[in-house]
Design an enzyme around this catalytic site. Sequence first.
Site, PDB file in Angstrom:
ATOM      1  N   ALA A  75       0.670  -1.161  -0.213  1.00 23.11           N
ATOM      2  CA  ALA A  75      -0.063  -0.105  -0.231  1.00 23.11           C
ATOM      3  C   ALA A  75       0.674   1.733  -0.052  1.00 23.11           C
ATOM      4  O   ALA A  75       0.199   2.337  -0.525  1.00 23.11           O
ATOM      5  CB  ALA A  75      -0.974  -0.397   1.497  1.00 23.11           C
ATOM      6  N   CYS A  76       1.696   1.193   0.955  1.00 20.11           N
ATOM      7  CA  CYS A  76       2.940   2.419   0.918  1.00 20.11           C
ATOM      8  C   CYS A  76       3.501   2.542  -0.708  1.00 20.11           C
ATOM      9  O   CYS A  76       3.849   3.620  -0.716  1.00 20.11           O
ATOM     10  CB  CYS A  76       4.064   2.552   1.718  1.00 20.11           C
ATOM     11  SG  CYS A  76       5.104   0.815   1.759  1.00 20.11           S
ATOM     12  N   GLY A  77       3.512   1.424  -1.430  1.00 17.64           N
ATOM     13  CA  GLY A  77       4.829   2.245  -3.274  1.00 17.64           C
ATOM     14  C   GLY A  77       5.199   1.292  -3.166  1.00 17.64           C
ATOM     15  O   GLY A  77       6.136   0.638  -4.407  1.00 17.64           O
TER      16      GLY A  77
END
Length: 186
Positions: A161-163
């Site tokens: 989700a943080c990339g």
Amino acid sequence: MDSIVKDKTILLGVSGGIAAYKAVELAGLFVKAGAVVNTVMTDNATRLVQPRSFEAITSRPVFTTMWHDSNAAAMNHIALADSVNAVVVAPATANIIAKAANGICDDLLSTTICACWRKPVLIAPAMNDRMWENPAVQANVKILKANMGFEFTGPHKGRLACGYEAVGRMSEPAEIFAAIEKLLKK
């Protein structure tokens, strides 16, 4: 051929990781295979996925608090523990893993896991790779495996989700389903 989960009751614990949306698909796989699914969500999980999504898929109420039931004689966490054949926590955050490993019972999910330690339990971790690699998290995982016999699936490498592209991604619902089938065959 029928799945081993047919006519079994599965407790699906959903903690507050972004992968909570995948737990809805997992619930659907269990229901399609003929299982009864009791869903327990943490407060943080309900901020990511609405309990009604699970209610629609499972045709059962979702439990979100120890004070959910108006029947004062019933203790939800014990009733839930008594009624299940297996437990799967997906996603399992660092928080819920720590609570389970250390006997911290401050919400319905952690309390129910504590009461279910003699049942087959599968943990599907999902978190940032830095959190997953934290020595405290790894120590808690070892406690759950060695002291309580909990099984784990994942996490896997993938887009987080943080990339980041790193280890921390929750196993896919089909993989979790297969792991529960395997666990129930033991």
